[in-house]
Design a protein around this motif. Structure first.
Motif, PDB file in Angstrom:
ATOM      1  N   LYS A  15       0.799  -1.181  -0.028  1.00 39.36           N
ATOM      2  CA  LYS A  15      -0.017   0.154  -0.031  1.00 39.36           C
ATOM      3  C   LYS A  15       0.760   1.439  -0.032  1.00 39.36           C
ATOM      4  O   LYS A  15       0.645   2.240  -1.084  1.00 39.36           O
ATOM      5  CB  LYS A  15      -1.095  -0.021   0.893  1.00 39.36           C
ATOM      6  N   PRO A  16       1.848   1.387   0.978  1.00 42.05           N
ATOM      7  CA  PRO A  16       2.529   2.812   0.667  1.00 42.05           C
ATOM      8  C   PRO A  16       3.299   2.864  -0.354  1.00 42.05           C
ATOM      9  O   PRO A  16       3.865   4.084  -0.837  1.00 42.05           O
ATOM     10  CB  PRO A  16       3.398   2.554   2.250  1.00 42.05           C
ATOM     11  N   LEU A  17       3.819   1.718  -1.036  1.00 33.95           N
ATOM     12  CA  LEU A  17       4.671   1.638  -2.257  1.00 33.95           C
ATOM     13  C   LEU A  17       4.006   2.145  -3.649  1.00 33.95           C
ATOM     14  O   LEU A  17       4.583   2.360  -4.495  1.00 33.95           O
ATOM     15  CB  LEU A  17       5.332   0.431  -2.302  1.00 33.95           C
ATOM     16  N   PHE A  18       2.609   1.711  -3.798  1.00 34.15           N
ATOM     17  CA  PHE A  18       1.922   1.836  -4.701  1.00 34.15           C
ATOM     18  C   PHE A  18       1.474   3.359  -4.818  1.00 34.15           C
ATOM     19  O   PHE A  18       0.868   3.971  -4.037  1.00 34.15           O
ATOM     20  CB  PHE A  18       0.634   1.068  -4.640  1.00 34.15           C
ATOM     21  N   LYS A  19       2.023   4.086  -5.967  1.00 32.19           N
ATOM     22  CA  LYS A  19       1.874   5.423  -6.193  1.00 32.19           C
ATOM     23  C   LYS A  19       0.701   6.002  -6.956  1.00 32.19           C
ATOM     24  O   LYS A  19       0.239   6.846  -7.003  1.00 32.19           O
ATOM     25  CB  LYS A  19       3.067   6.032  -6.650  1.00 32.19           C
ATOM     26  N   GLY A  20       0.433   4.744  -8.003  1.00 26.68           N
ATOM     27  CA  GLY A  20      -0.689   4.787  -8.765  1.00 26.68           C
ATOM     28  C   GLY A  20      -0.731   6.102  -9.839  1.00 26.68           C
ATOM     29  O   GLY A  20      -1.501   6.403 -10.209  1.00 26.68           O
ATOM     30  N   MET A  21       0.566   6.139 -10.293  1.00 26.51           N
ATOM     31  CA  MET A  21       0.928   7.298 -11.080  1.00 26.51           C
ATOM     32  C   MET A  21       0.896   6.774 -12.548  1.00 26.51           C
ATOM     33  O   MET A  21       1.119   5.594 -12.986  1.00 26.51           O
ATOM     34  CB  MET A  21       2.381   7.793 -10.919  1.00 26.51           C
ATOM     35  N   HIS A  22       0.170   7.687 -13.235  1.00 29.11           N
ATOM     36  CA  HIS A  22      -0.089   7.324 -14.817  1.00 29.11           C
ATOM     37  C   HIS A  22       1.059   6.966 -15.425  1.00 29.11           C
ATOM     38  O   HIS A  22       2.089   7.860 -15.257  1.00 29.11           O
ATOM     39  CB  HIS A  22      -0.912   8.287 -15.599  1.00 29.11           C
ATOM     40  N   GLY A  23       1.448   5.886 -16.116  1.00 33.62           N
ATOM     41  CA  GLY A  23       2.637   5.214 -16.791  1.00 33.62           C
ATOM     42  C   GLY A  23       3.488   4.794 -16.044  1.00 33.62           C
ATOM     43  O   GLY A  23       4.429   4.143 -16.486  1.00 33.62           O
ATOM     44  N   PHE A  43       8.246  -6.116  -4.365  1.00 32.84           N
ATOM     45  CA  PHE A  43       7.242  -5.251  -5.112  1.00 32.84           C
ATOM     46  C   PHE A  43       8.279  -4.256  -6.003  1.00 32.84           C
ATOM     47  O   PHE A  43       9.031  -3.605  -5.401  1.00 32.84           O
ATOM     48  CB  PHE A  43       6.724  -4.197  -3.982  1.00 32.84           C
ATOM     49  N   MET A  44       7.735  -4.171  -7.445  1.00 31.07           N
ATOM     50  CA  MET A  44       8.761  -3.468  -8.244  1.00 31.07           C
ATOM     51  C   MET A  44       8.090  -2.564  -8.835  1.00 31.07           C
ATOM     52  O   MET A  44       6.811  -2.826  -9.375  1.00 31.07           O
ATOM     53  CB  MET A  44       9.234  -4.448  -9.046  1.00 31.07           C
ATOM     54  N   ARG A  45       8.621  -1.220  -8.958  1.00 31.67           N
ATOM     55  CA  ARG A  45       7.726  -0.111  -9.260  1.00 31.67           C
ATOM     56  C   ARG A  45       8.810   0.532 -10.413  1.00 31.67           C
ATOM     57  O   ARG A  45       9.994   0.683 -10.053  1.00 31.67           O
ATOM     58  CB  ARG A  45       7.338   0.910  -8.445  1.00 31.67           C
ATOM     59  N   GLN A  46       8.338   0.723 -11.731  1.00 35.82           N
ATOM     60  CA  GLN A  46       9.297   1.575 -12.579  1.00 35.82           C
ATOM     61  C   GLN A  46       8.253   2.718 -13.094  1.00 35.82           C
ATOM     62  O   GLN A  46       7.372   2.533 -13.859  1.00 35.82           O
ATOM     63  CB  GLN A  46       9.417   0.642 -13.925  1.00 35.82           C
ATOM     64  N   PRO A  47       8.928   4.002 -12.670  1.00 34.98           N
ATOM     65  CA  PRO A  47       8.094   4.948 -13.120  1.00 34.98           C
ATOM     66  C   PRO A  47       8.417   5.251 -14.614  1.00 34.98           C
ATOM     67  O   PRO A  47       9.273   4.970 -15.103  1.00 34.98           O
ATOM     68  CB  PRO A  47       8.900   6.013 -12.209  1.00 34.98           C
ATOM     69  N   LYS A  48       7.434   6.097 -15.220  1.00 29.30           N
ATOM     70  CA  LYS A  48       7.260   6.108 -16.516  1.00 29.30           C
ATOM     71  C   LYS A  48       9.026   7.123 -16.746  1.00 29.30           C
ATOM     72  O   LYS A  48       9.371   7.974 -16.211  1.00 29.30           O
ATOM     73  CB  LYS A  48       6.304   7.136 -17.042  1.00 29.30           C
ATOM     74  N   ILE A  53      12.353   0.440  -9.345  1.00 31.74           N
ATOM     75  CA  ILE A  53      12.684   0.451  -7.980  1.00 31.74           C
ATOM     76  C   ILE A  53      12.068  -0.993  -7.304  1.00 31.74           C
ATOM     77  O   ILE A  53      10.975  -1.212  -7.724  1.00 31.74           O
ATOM     78  CB  ILE A  53      12.098   1.725  -7.233  1.00 31.74           C
ATOM     79  N   VAL A  54      12.950  -1.362  -6.577  1.00 30.58           N
ATOM     80  CA  VAL A  54      12.754  -2.875  -6.046  1.00 30.58           C
ATOM     81  C   VAL A  54      12.627  -2.759  -4.352  1.00 30.58           C
ATOM     82  O   VAL A  54      13.653  -2.497  -4.078  1.00 30.58           O
ATOM     83  CB  VAL A  54      13.692  -3.821  -6.660  1.00 30.58           C
ATOM     84  N   ASN A  55      11.586  -3.152  -3.855  1.00 26.31           N
ATOM     85  CA  ASN A  55      11.311  -3.191  -2.609  1.00 26.31           C
ATOM     86  C   ASN A  55      11.216  -4.731  -1.844  1.00 26.31           C
ATOM     87  O   ASN A  55      10.165  -5.206  -2.605  1.00 26.31           O
ATOM     88  CB  ASN A  55      10.365  -2.299  -2.082  1.00 26.31           C
ATOM     89  N   PRO A  56      11.915  -5.237  -1.148  1.00 26.10           N
ATOM     90  CA  PRO A  56      11.573  -6.457  -0.537  1.00 26.10           C
ATOM     91  C   PRO A  56      10.462  -6.275   0.316  1.00 26.10           C
ATOM     92  O   PRO A  56      10.233  -5.310   1.116  1.00 26.10           O
ATOM     93  CB  PRO A  56      12.846  -6.857   0.320  1.00 26.10           C
ATOM     94  N   ILE A  57       9.270  -7.061   0.278  1.00 23.42           N
ATOM     95  CA  ILE A  57       8.077  -6.747   1.124  1.00 23.42           C
ATOM     96  C   ILE A  57       7.604  -7.893   2.050  1.00 23.42           C
ATOM     97  O   ILE A  57       7.264  -7.708   3.145  1.00 23.42           O
ATOM     98  CB  ILE A  57       6.761  -6.397   0.373  1.00 23.42           C
ATOM     99  N   TYR A  58       8.173  -9.126   1.772  1.00 22.74           N
ATOM    100  CA  TYR A  58       7.583 -10.207   2.504  1.00 22.74           C
ATOM    101  C   TYR A  58       8.509 -11.520   2.374  1.00 22.74           C
ATOM    102  O   TYR A  58       8.875 -11.825   1.499  1.00 22.74           O
ATOM    103  CB  TYR A  58       6.037 -10.450   2.286  1.00 22.74           C
ATOM    104  N   THR A  59       8.615 -12.221   3.279  1.00 26.15           N
ATOM    105  CA  THR A  59       9.001 -13.492   3.334  1.00 26.15           C
ATOM    106  C   THR A  59       8.170 -14.607   3.873  1.00 26.15           C
ATOM    107  O   THR A  59       7.673 -14.536   4.988  1.00 26.15           O
ATOM    108  CB  THR A  59      10.345 -13.617   4.213  1.00 26.15           C
ATOM    109  N   MET A  60       7.774 -15.494   3.262  1.00 29.32           N
ATOM    110  CA  MET A  60       6.921 -16.367   3.668  1.00 29.32           C
ATOM    111  C   MET A  60       7.598 -17.710   4.227  1.00 29.32           C
ATOM    112  O   MET A  60       8.235 -18.481   3.261  1.00 29.32           O
ATOM    113  CB  MET A  60       5.991 -16.761   2.650  1.00 29.32           C
ATOM    114  N   ASP A  61       7.346 -18.176   5.100  1.00 23.34           N
ATOM    115  CA  ASP A  61       8.095 -19.317   5.779  1.00 23.34           C
ATOM    116  C   ASP A  61       7.220 -20.851   5.731  1.00 23.34           C
ATOM    117  O   ASP A  61       8.143 -21.795   5.813  1.00 23.34           O
ATOM    118  CB  ASP A  61       8.429 -19.138   7.380  1.00 23.34           C
ATOM    119  N   ASP A  62       5.971 -20.593   5.563  1.00 20.92           N
ATOM    120  CA  ASP A  62       5.338 -21.797   5.395  1.00 20.92           C
ATOM    121  C   ASP A  62       5.778 -22.271   3.451  1.00 20.92           C
ATOM    122  O   ASP A  62       4.978 -21.845   2.622  1.00 20.92           O
ATOM    123  CB  ASP A  62       3.668 -21.423   5.153  1.00 20.92           C
ATOM    124  N   TYR A  63       6.372 -23.219   3.481  1.00 22.76           N
ATOM    125  CA  TYR A  63       6.979 -23.352   2.213  1.00 22.76           C
ATOM    126  C   TYR A  63       6.186 -24.495   1.653  1.00 22.76           C
ATOM    127  O   TYR A  63       6.719 -25.701   1.616  1.00 22.76           O
ATOM    128  CB  TYR A  63       8.611 -23.879   2.492  1.00 22.76           C
TER     129      TYR A  63
END
Length: 109
Positions: A15-23, A43-48, A53-63
């Protein structure tokens, strides 16, 4: 942990990483780290006209692939970003039998 709860945790991290910018381009990358038996979410975001921009957001241990599939299904209730899978070559989704990853990425061994 229940899949719906994990999906909400992931969505809350996005949620805080999602900018919703056109393009802008958005993507979720899921890496199968079979050495430590974890799935790692980025979570990966590439501005127009900008760099990725790559952000680690979660590690799931239930493999467990069935659990991962349920979490991703529940995550679709929040966001439906393109997904990129790494380290899943030769693995199939439990519910459909379809390949998870059809080809190796540029940097995969």
């Amino acid at each position: 942990m229940k899949p719906a709860h994990e999906a909400k945790l992931i969505a809350d991290k996005i949620k805080p990483l999602f900018k919703g910018m056109h393009g802008d381009r958005y993507q979720i990358q899921i890496i199968n780290n079979d050495q430590v038996k974890q799935y790692v979410f980025f979570f990966m975001r590439q501005p127009k006209n900008g760099s990725m921009i790559v952000n680690p957001i979660y590690t799931m241990d239930d493999y467990d692939l069935e659990h991962l599939e349920l979490v991703l299904h529940d995550l679709d209730h929040y966001y439906e970003f393109t997904r990129e899978y790494r380290g899943f070559m030769g693995l199939l989704w439990p519910s459909t039998g379809k390949k998870i990853q059809s080809h190796k990425g540029k940097n995969e061994l």
